[in-house]
Design an enzyme around this catalytic site. Structure first.
Site, PDB file in Angstrom:
ATOM      1  N   TYR A 148       0.860  -1.199   0.000  1.00  0.00           N
ATOM      2  CA  TYR A 148       0.000   0.000   0.000  1.00  0.00           C
ATOM      3  C   TYR A 148       0.890   1.241   0.000  1.00  0.00           C
ATOM      4  O   TYR A 148       0.647   2.186  -0.759  1.00  0.00           O
ATOM      5  CB  TYR A 148      -0.951  -0.002   1.203  1.00  0.00           C
ATOM      6  CG  TYR A 148      -1.842   1.236   1.224  1.00  0.00           C
ATOM      7  CD1 TYR A 148      -2.803   1.435   0.232  1.00  0.00           C
ATOM      8  CD2 TYR A 148      -1.696   2.223   2.201  1.00  0.00           C
ATOM      9  CE1 TYR A 148      -3.605   2.582   0.227  1.00  0.00           C
ATOM     10  CE2 TYR A 148      -2.490   3.361   2.209  1.00  0.00           C
ATOM     11  CZ  TYR A 148      -3.440   3.533   1.210  1.00  0.00           C
ATOM     12  OH  TYR A 148      -4.223   4.673   1.193  1.00  0.00           O
ATOM     13  N   THR A 183     -13.564   6.138   7.099  1.00  0.00           N
ATOM     14  CA  THR A 183     -14.413   5.823   5.932  1.00  0.00           C
ATOM     15  C   THR A 183     -14.578   4.302   5.897  1.00  0.00           C
ATOM     16  O   THR A 183     -14.337   3.638   6.907  1.00  0.00           O
ATOM     17  CB  THR A 183     -13.734   6.288   4.628  1.00  0.00           C
ATOM     18  OG1 THR A 183     -12.497   5.561   4.503  1.00  0.00           O
ATOM     19  CG2 THR A 183     -13.441   7.785   4.623  1.00  0.00           C
TER      20      THR A 183
HETATM   21  P1  NDP Z   1     -13.630   4.075   0.815  1.00  0.00           P
HETATM   22  O1  NDP Z   1     -13.390   2.612   0.899  1.00  0.00           O
HETATM   23  O2  NDP Z   1     -14.703   4.645   1.648  1.00  0.00           O
HETATM   24  O3  NDP Z   1     -13.857   4.520  -0.708  1.00  0.00           O
HETATM   25  C1  NDP Z   1     -13.102   3.964  -1.746  1.00  0.00           C
HETATM   26  C2  NDP Z   1     -13.739   4.331  -3.062  1.00  0.00           C
HETATM   27  O4  NDP Z   1     -12.912   3.831  -4.118  1.00  0.00           O
HETATM   28  C3  NDP Z   1     -15.116   3.716  -3.233  1.00  0.00           C
HETATM   29  O5  NDP Z   1     -15.985   4.663  -3.798  1.00  0.00           O
HETATM   30  C4  NDP Z   1     -14.876   2.578  -4.191  1.00  0.00           C
HETATM   31  O6  NDP Z   1     -16.013   2.384  -5.037  1.00  0.00           O
HETATM   32  C5  NDP Z   1     -13.713   3.104  -5.026  1.00  0.00           C
HETATM   33  N1  NDP Z   1     -12.968   1.994  -5.600  1.00  0.00           N
HETATM   34  C6  NDP Z   1     -12.220   1.069  -4.951  1.00  0.00           C
HETATM   35  N2  NDP Z   1     -11.760   0.151  -5.803  1.00  0.00           N
HETATM   36  C7  NDP Z   1     -12.236   0.496  -7.030  1.00  0.00           C
HETATM   37  C8  NDP Z   1     -12.123  -0.077  -8.306  1.00  0.00           C
HETATM   38  N3  NDP Z   1     -11.412  -1.202  -8.521  1.00  0.00           N
HETATM   39  N4  NDP Z   1     -12.736   0.526  -9.349  1.00  0.00           N
HETATM   40  C9  NDP Z   1     -13.463   1.657  -9.149  1.00  0.00           C
HETATM   41  N5  NDP Z   1     -13.600   2.254  -7.962  1.00  0.00           N
HETATM   42  C10 NDP Z   1     -13.001   1.666  -6.905  1.00  0.00           C
HETATM   43  O7  NDP Z   1     -12.229   4.742   1.194  1.00  0.00           O
HETATM   44  P2  NDP Z   1     -11.740   6.280   1.236  1.00  0.00           P
HETATM   45  O8  NDP Z   1     -12.802   7.209   0.876  1.00  0.00           O
HETATM   46  O9  NDP Z   1     -11.040   6.441   2.518  1.00  0.00           O
HETATM   47  O10 NDP Z   1     -10.623   6.209   0.106  1.00  0.00           O
HETATM   48  C11 NDP Z   1     -10.559   7.130  -0.978  1.00  0.00           C
HETATM   49  C12 NDP Z   1      -9.089   7.389  -1.302  1.00  0.00           C
HETATM   50  O11 NDP Z   1      -8.470   7.994  -0.178  1.00  0.00           O
HETATM   51  C13 NDP Z   1      -8.267   6.126  -1.610  1.00  0.00           C
HETATM   52  O12 NDP Z   1      -7.406   6.415  -2.698  1.00  0.00           O
HETATM   53  C14 NDP Z   1      -7.472   5.917  -0.339  1.00  0.00           C
HETATM   54  O13 NDP Z   1      -6.266   5.230  -0.571  1.00  0.00           O
HETATM   55  C15 NDP Z   1      -7.234   7.360   0.075  1.00  0.00           C
HETATM   56  N6  NDP Z   1      -6.874   7.565   1.455  1.00  0.00           N
HETATM   57  C16 NDP Z   1      -7.696   7.144   2.467  1.00  0.00           C
HETATM   58  C17 NDP Z   1      -7.329   7.363   3.796  1.00  0.00           C
HETATM   59  C18 NDP Z   1      -8.139   6.878   4.941  1.00  0.00           C
HETATM   60  O14 NDP Z   1      -7.610   6.810   6.067  1.00  0.00           O
HETATM   61  N7  NDP Z   1      -9.411   6.544   4.764  1.00  0.00           N
HETATM   62  C19 NDP Z   1      -6.094   8.095   4.122  1.00  0.00           C
HETATM   63  C20 NDP Z   1      -5.299   8.459   2.980  1.00  0.00           C
HETATM   64  C21 NDP Z   1      -5.688   8.228   1.705  1.00  0.00           C
HETATM   65  P3  NDP Z   1     -16.639   0.979  -5.425  1.00  0.00           P
HETATM   66  O15 NDP Z   1     -16.288   0.004  -4.340  1.00  0.00           O
HETATM   67  O16 NDP Z   1     -18.108   1.234  -5.543  1.00  0.00           O
HETATM   68  O17 NDP Z   1     -16.015   0.655  -6.732  1.00  0.00           O
HETATM   69  C1  8X3 Z   2      -4.605   5.747   4.539  1.00  0.00           C
HETATM   70  C2  8X3 Z   2      -3.942   6.216   5.761  1.00  0.00           C
HETATM   71  O1  8X3 Z   2      -2.160   5.607   7.485  1.00  0.00           O
HETATM   72  O2  8X3 Z   2      -3.905   3.976   7.067  1.00  0.00           O
HETATM   73  O3  8X3 Z   2      -3.811   5.968   3.412  1.00  0.00           O
HETATM   74  O4  8X3 Z   2      -2.200   4.343   5.457  1.00  0.00           O
HETATM   75  S1  8X3 Z   2      -2.991   4.963   6.462  1.00  0.00           S
END
Ligand code: NDP
Ligand code: 8X3
Length: 248
Positions: A148, A183
């Protein structure tokens, strides 16, 4: 006519919150795999909406969906490359290769496929703004984060390169690197294990999706002469990827 923003991963978390905020100023193209969630979101958004259901790993589906947009939806002004997740949390020697493939295919290659389908139009129009959602995990590795981390380090490198390649075409490229955001992220990482997922956010106040959505809104609302290249946004009790001041 409102400008157009395309948001990947709008079915939950940061992407969904971003759709709700950007609906004030943009027509929205919302994307994800879960069609029923896109239907529900569309019914709640007070703006014009197009829904595209595709897996970002499926290059043909990405291209066909974006090429198939009605002619008055093709001039995309803003791309939010948000879709992504962590799959698993394990030492490298115990890692699941399917999880590795998923993270590299979704977080890096998926971001590239969507970008490739949209950037040429932005170049033709000499106008656009791309925001990539990276992570604190893309500037700091942590134990068991390995692949990741690599995928988000990849987003960090790609963002810098995209910014350089697109600057002469009047296209801004920004990255937001969130810390811990509550989330569905941890539910996905731990494959539906609610107890493990909830524990990640206990003992402190984590960021909420709304916080990152507001950051996106802020970046997009800067005047033309301001380019916010990079923002690290941590939870209030968080000092680094691994250091959180928990109450218990
Ligand atoms: P969620 O799991 O709530 O949302 C993830 C979203 O990505 C969903 O809408 C999902 O839609 C979509 N997704 C995942 N896989 C696919 C795929 N193969 N094709 C199309 N869409 C996809 O997580 P977050 O909102 O937290 O994550 C959003 C972004 O933020 C990510 O890039 C994550 O790495 C990043 N992030 C999150 C952090 C956290 O702590 N939550 C911290 C730092 C970064 P669906 O399943 O309907 O396809
Ligand atoms: C999501 C935040 O710290 O879980 O990218 O990797 S962490």
């Amino acid at each position: 006519m409102k400008p157009i923003a395309l948001i990947t991963g709008a079915t939950s978390g940061i992407g969904e919150a971003t759709a709700r905020i950007l609906a004030k100023k943009y027509r929205l193209i919302i994307t994800g795999r879960r069609a029923e969630r896109l239907d529900q979101l569309e019914s709640e958004l007070k703006t014009e909406v197009q829904k595209l259901v595709f897996d970002v790993r499926d290059r043909e589906a990405v291209n066909n969906s974006i090429e198939g947009l009605p002619s008055d939806w093709k001039a995309i002004d803003v791309l939010i490359n948000n879709a992504g997740n962590a799959h698993g949390l394990a030492p490298i020697q115990e890692g699941n290769v399917d999880d590795w493939d998923a993270m590299i295919d979704i977080n890096i290659k998926g971001l590239l496929y969507v970008s490739k389908a949209i950037i040429p139009g932005m170049v033709d129009r000499q106008k656009g703004h791309i925001i990539n959602i990276g992570s604190v995990a893309g500037i700091e590795a942590y134990p068991n984060g390995n692949v990741y981390n690599a995928s988000k380090y990849g987003v960090n490198g790609l963002t810098q390169g995209m910014r350089m390649d697109l600057i002469s075409h009047n296209i801004k490229v920004s990255e937001i690197k969130p810390g811990l955001v509550q989330t569905e992220f941890s539910e996905v990482r731990f494959k539906g294990d609610q107890e493990k997922a909830e524990k990640v956010y206990q003992g402190y106040d984590p960021l909420q999706a709304q916080d990152i959505a507001e950051t996106i809104e802020f970046i997009l609302s800067r005047p033309a002469h301001v380019n916010i290249a990079d923002m690290l946004v941590l939870a209030g009790s968080q000092a680094s990827a691994t250091m959180v001041n928990k109450k218990s």
